[in-house]
Scaffold this motif. Structure first.
Motif, mmCIF file in Angstrom:
data_model
loop_
_atom_site.group_PDB
_atom_site.id
_atom_site.type_symbol
_atom_site.label_atom_id
_atom_site.label_comp_id
_atom_site.label_asym_id
_atom_site.label_seq_id
_atom_site.Cartn_x
_atom_site.Cartn_y
_atom_site.Cartn_z
ATOM 1 N N ALA A 14 75.786 46.164 65.224
ATOM 2 C CA ALA A 14 76.882 45.808 64.327
ATOM 3 C C ALA A 14 76.706 46.599 63.040
ATOM 4 O O ALA A 14 75.617 46.612 62.451
ATOM 5 C CB ALA A 14 76.877 44.310 64.039
ATOM 6 N N LEU A 15 77.765 47.260 62.592
ATOM 7 C CA LEU A 15 77.713 48.165 61.443
ATOM 8 C C LEU A 15 78.885 47.904 60.508
ATOM 9 O O LEU A 15 79.974 47.532 60.947
ATOM 10 C CB LEU A 15 77.785 49.624 61.907
ATOM 11 C CG LEU A 15 76.681 50.143 62.830
ATOM 12 C CD1 LEU A 15 77.229 51.189 63.766
ATOM 13 C CD2 LEU A 15 75.548 50.706 61.996
ATOM 14 N N ARG A 16 78.628 48.142 59.224
ATOM 15 C CA ARG A 16 79.707 48.108 58.241
ATOM 16 C C ARG A 16 79.718 49.426 57.471
ATOM 17 O O ARG A 16 78.663 49.979 57.154
ATOM 18 C CB ARG A 16 79.540 46.944 57.273
ATOM 19 C CG ARG A 16 79.675 45.572 57.936
ATOM 20 C CD ARG A 16 79.813 44.460 56.907
ATOM 21 N NE ARG A 16 79.672 43.147 57.517
ATOM 22 C CZ ARG A 16 80.670 42.471 58.099
ATOM 23 N NH1 ARG A 16 81.879 43.003 58.131
ATOM 24 N NH2 ARG A 16 80.464 41.277 58.621
ATOM 25 N N PRO A 17 80.914 49.952 57.166
ATOM 26 C CA PRO A 17 80.996 51.233 56.470
ATOM 27 C C PRO A 17 80.670 51.107 54.999
ATOM 28 O O PRO A 17 80.847 50.048 54.391
ATOM 29 C CB PRO A 17 82.450 51.655 56.674
ATOM 30 C CG PRO A 17 83.181 50.362 56.828
ATOM 31 C CD PRO A 17 82.229 49.410 57.504
ATOM 32 N N GLY A 18 80.204 52.218 54.432
ATOM 33 C CA GLY A 18 79.964 52.268 53.002
ATOM 34 C C GLY A 18 81.255 52.471 52.238
ATOM 35 O O GLY A 18 82.328 52.682 52.799
#
Length: 269
Positions: A225-229
């Motif tokens: 699971a990833l979130r953008p900068g």
């Protein structure tokens, strides 16, 4: 990073023909029957089995572990026959599947899901407003360039959006040319693909300013699971470089906040 993002976008014409266009379409045949055998065949003859029966069944424990992470409105990129779209809709999510395969979109609609026959690199409904994007079943490989794909997903997500990606179960980072092959002599057109394990996926994401928020493995299938900068590419910057962006009419019927899915979308080409 943002200025370089347009140069990362793969050739749309090549990506769009990958699964469904041509005189022979073993992928469509497999989806219609609900069973394999089906493979991705590299140019050196190496075969990667494709799990058609699993894709055409109800979501399994590994799938559900990812779906439980979904937030708000969900875009399923490379939705295949639509098991995840249907499950998310049943759970009350606003959800849209996209796939370049006409057979996949038709199957998704038959399950009661909403889907468009569309490449992720084309103009899509709700750009910059999706809460969650899915890249499951190896779909981090779409277009043969994981960095380009992650950058494009960043333009599709709203602020604080979430990418749920499934990595290869081995430590690999490869770009290949493949074709869909039924193992009995029928094979589709060559197209670019990528395979990345979790370490490589995290490296590609880190270079683009994304941060991991969770990693887990269920039944041998690894997920991230990833979130953008904050410096991700914007929707307008990325979509302006889509090969079809000047050819397609607008498909968003409403620009209401946090509601990226038009009420009228079912299936379209």
């Amino acid at each position: 990073m943002a200025d370089a993002a347009p140069d990362l976008v793969p050739d749309l014409a090549t990506e769009r023909i990958s699964w469904s266009v041509g005189p022979v379409d073993p992928y469509a045949d497999a989806l219609r029957s609900g069973r394999g055998p089906l493979f991705l065949r590299r140019t050196d003859g190496w075969l990667l089995p494709l799990e058609v029966e699993r894709w055409c069944a109800r979501p399994d424990a590994a799938d559900l572990s990812a779906l439980r992470q979904c937030e708000g409105a969900v875009l399923d990129i490379g939705c295949g026959p639509g098991r995840l779209v249907a499950e998310l809709a049943a759970r009350g999510h606003r959800v849209l599947g996209i796939d370049v395969s006409e057979a996949a979109v038709a199957h998704t609609v038959r399950l009661g899901g909403q889907a468009l026959r569309r490449s992720v690199f084309e103009t899509l409904p709700g750009e910059g407003r999706w809460d969650t994007a899915l890249l499951i079943d190896g779909n981090i490989g779409i277009g043969g360039d994981p960095g380009a794909l992650i950058a494009r997903v960043g333009a599709l997500l709203g602020p604080g959006g979430l990418l749920l990606a499934e990595a290869a179960p081995v430590d690999v980072d490869e770009r290949v040319q493949v074709r869909v092959d039924d193992g009995r002599g029928a094979a589709g057109t060559l197209f670019p693909w990528a395979r990345v394990g979790t370490p490589a996926l995290l490296r590609h994401a880190h270079r683009l300013g994304w941060r991991p928020v969770r990693q887990w493995v269920v039944d041998g299938r690894p997920f991230v699971a990833l979130r953008p900068g904050a410096d991700r590419p914007t929707a307008s910057r990325t979509s302006s470089h889509s090969a079809d962006s000047t050819k397609r009419p607008a498909v968003i019927s409403s620009h209401r906040d946090r509601n990226p899915l038009p009420e009228s979308v079912v299936a379209a080409s």
